[in-house]
Design a protein around this motif. Structure first.
Motif, PDB file in Angstrom:
ATOM      1  N   ASN A  91       1.666  -0.064   6.148  1.00 18.73           N
ATOM      2  CA  ASN A  91       2.552   0.775   5.348  1.00 18.73           C
ATOM      3  C   ASN A  91       3.778  -0.044   4.967  1.00 18.73           C
ATOM      4  O   ASN A  91       4.773  -0.091   5.691  1.00 18.73           O
ATOM      5  CB  ASN A  91       2.950   2.016   6.155  1.00 18.73           C
ATOM      6  CG  ASN A  91       3.860   2.939   5.373  1.00 18.73           C
ATOM      7  OD1 ASN A  91       3.986   2.830   4.160  1.00 18.73           O
ATOM      8  ND2 ASN A  91       4.521   3.841   6.070  1.00 18.73           N
ATOM      9  N   MET A  92       3.692  -0.698   3.828  1.00 18.75           N
ATOM     10  CA  MET A  92       4.743  -1.616   3.375  1.00 18.75           C
ATOM     11  C   MET A  92       4.701  -1.669   1.860  1.00 18.75           C
ATOM     12  O   MET A  92       3.660  -1.509   1.239  1.00 18.75           O
ATOM     13  CB  MET A  92       4.490  -3.006   3.974  1.00 18.75           C
ATOM     14  CG  MET A  92       5.467  -4.096   3.580  1.00 18.75           C
ATOM     15  SD  MET A  92       7.190  -3.733   4.006  1.00 18.75           S
ATOM     16  CE  MET A  92       7.075  -3.451   5.779  1.00 18.75           C
ATOM     17  N   ASP A  93       5.871  -1.864   1.236  1.00 20.51           N
ATOM     18  CA  ASP A  93       5.910  -2.129  -0.197  1.00 20.51           C
ATOM     19  C   ASP A  93       6.987  -3.162  -0.464  1.00 20.51           C
ATOM     20  O   ASP A  93       7.753  -3.532   0.431  1.00 20.51           O
ATOM     21  CB  ASP A  93       6.129  -0.853  -1.018  1.00 20.51           C
ATOM     22  CG  ASP A  93       7.419  -0.133  -0.678  1.00 20.51           C
ATOM     23  OD1 ASP A  93       8.475  -0.803  -0.594  1.00 20.51           O
ATOM     24  OD2 ASP A  93       7.389   1.098  -0.514  1.00 20.51           O
ATOM     25  N   ILE A  94       7.052  -3.668  -1.693  1.00 23.96           N
ATOM     26  CA  ILE A  94       7.971  -4.777  -1.960  1.00 23.96           C
ATOM     27  C   ILE A  94       9.428  -4.373  -1.794  1.00 23.96           C
ATOM     28  O   ILE A  94      10.262  -5.191  -1.405  1.00 23.96           O
ATOM     29  CB  ILE A  94       7.730  -5.398  -3.357  1.00 23.96           C
ATOM     30  CG1 ILE A  94       7.911  -4.377  -4.476  1.00 23.96           C
ATOM     31  CG2 ILE A  94       6.354  -6.030  -3.428  1.00 23.96           C
ATOM     32  CD1 ILE A  94       7.884  -5.005  -5.864  1.00 23.96           C
TER      33      ILE A  94
ATOM     34  N   GLU B  18       0.746   5.080   9.962  1.00 20.35           N
ATOM     35  CA  GLU B  18       1.400   4.038  10.744  1.00 20.35           C
ATOM     36  C   GLU B  18       0.423   3.003  11.283  1.00 20.35           C
ATOM     37  O   GLU B  18       0.832   1.912  11.689  1.00 20.35           O
ATOM     38  CB  GLU B  18       2.166   4.677  11.915  1.00 20.35           C
ATOM     39  CG  GLU B  18       3.395   5.462  11.502  1.00 20.35           C
ATOM     40  CD  GLU B  18       4.484   4.580  10.918  1.00 20.35           C
ATOM     41  OE1 GLU B  18       4.636   3.429  11.370  1.00 20.35           O
ATOM     42  OE2 GLU B  18       5.175   5.041   9.984  1.00 20.35           O
ATOM     43  N   ASN B  19      -0.862   3.328  11.304  1.00 11.50           N
ATOM     44  CA  ASN B  19      -1.862   2.403  11.827  1.00 11.50           C
ATOM     45  C   ASN B  19      -2.552   1.684  10.670  1.00 11.50           C
ATOM     46  O   ASN B  19      -3.363   2.277   9.963  1.00 11.50           O
ATOM     47  CB  ASN B  19      -2.898   3.158  12.656  1.00 11.50           C
ATOM     48  CG  ASN B  19      -3.929   2.225  13.284  1.00 11.50           C
ATOM     49  OD1 ASN B  19      -3.905   1.011  13.079  1.00 11.50           O
ATOM     50  ND2 ASN B  19      -4.843   2.786  14.048  1.00 11.50           N
TER      51      ASN B  19
ATOM     52  N   LEU C  53       0.811  -1.213   0.000  1.00 16.19           N
ATOM     53  CA  LEU C  53       0.000   0.000   0.000  1.00 16.19           C
ATOM     54  C   LEU C  53       0.847   1.266   0.000  1.00 16.19           C
ATOM     55  O   LEU C  53       0.480   2.279  -0.586  1.00 16.19           O
ATOM     56  CB  LEU C  53      -0.925   0.008   1.219  1.00 16.19           C
ATOM     57  CG  LEU C  53      -1.933   1.154   1.301  1.00 16.19           C
ATOM     58  CD1 LEU C  53      -2.879   1.111   0.104  1.00 16.19           C
ATOM     59  CD2 LEU C  53      -2.729   1.084   2.595  1.00 16.19           C
ATOM     60  N   ASN C  54       2.014   1.212   0.667  1.00 10.21           N
ATOM     61  CA  ASN C  54       2.924   2.361   0.729  1.00 10.21           C
ATOM     62  C   ASN C  54       2.209   3.613   1.228  1.00 10.21           C
ATOM     63  O   ASN C  54       2.288   4.686   0.645  1.00 10.21           O
ATOM     64  CB  ASN C  54       3.575   2.616  -0.631  1.00 10.21           C
ATOM     65  CG  ASN C  54       4.825   3.468  -0.519  1.00 10.21           C
ATOM     66  OD1 ASN C  54       5.418   3.578   0.550  1.00 10.21           O
ATOM     67  ND2 ASN C  54       5.229   4.063  -1.622  1.00 10.21           N
TER      68      ASN C  54
END
Length: 216
Positions: free
Chosen positions: A173-176, A162-163, A157-158
């Motif tokens: 909040n993470m991406d490859i 933070e929640n 989702l990027n």
């Protein structure tokens, strides 16, 4: 540590509630019509060359992917933060599962080091904060046998939020690219990564998730 503890607590509260599981998790396979279709078309072709021997599934929920994993000739352990999920799986699968573990949401402390040929998690890491994911990756490196593989479905989702539970579909909040950095920081080799687009909520561009295959 604040984000890690808060994320674990929120995940426990949500997934330990039996009312969350209206159809035992099968409702989250409807993007692919059925879980069988999800497995046959999306998941199995990606993991078939690697799944063997002693396998660990992290966060099985009520077992929608577990039941498909059991079609392979493997020894399967499962671990979940939710004790109600583990008990549901125990009633559902009995002795077909080698070991059932209730975890603490950030490590694999009850699993022996260098004991697993393959580790898998689908539809769970998408809700985990970066600190939680990093903790699990450290443990995955410990638990995998040398040359073993792990396949993880995670968010791409990027978001700046933070929640995860304030983001669309509870995505973190993470991406490859960030996931690769975390994995390599834990001395794991990233073999392959890909994005998958869910066509949902009438908007085919609403969300991307990532699949990452890593090796010890």
């Amino acid at each position: 540590m604040g984000n890690l503890k808060l994320n674990i607590e929120k995940n426990y509260t949500l997934w330990n509630n039996v009312d969350t599981w209206l159809e035992g998790g099968e409702e989250w396979s409807k993007h692919f019509e059925t879980t069988d279709n999800l497995w046959d078309v999306i998941i199995l072709p990606k993991i078939k060359p690697y799944i063997k021997g002693d396998v660990l599934e992290i966060a099985p929920g009520h077992g929608r992917i577990t039941r498909k994993l059991l079609e392979s000739n493997i020894n399967l352990d499962i671990l979940d933060l939710s004790n109600t999920c583990i008990e549901r799986c125990r009633k559902r699968f009995g002795d077909a599962i080698s070991n059932y573990y209730v975890g603490n949401g950030s490590d694999l402390k009850d699993i022996n080091s260098n004991s697993k040929d393959f580790i898998i998690s689908f539809d769970s890491f998408v809700h985990m904060h970066e600190e939680v994911i990093n903790s699990y990756l450290s443990e995955i490196n410990r638990v995998l046998k040398l040359g073993g593989y792990c396949w993880i479905h995670h968010s791409n989702l990027n978001s700046s939020n933070e929640n995860p539970f304030e983001n669309v579909a509870g995505r973190s909040n993470m991406d490859i690219n960030k996931f690769k950095v975390l994995a390599e920081g834990q001395n794991l080799k990233v073999i392959n990564q890909e994005l998958i687009k869910w066509d949902a909520e009438g908007n085919p561009d609403w969300l991307h998730d990532g699949f990452s295959l890593i090796k010890k």
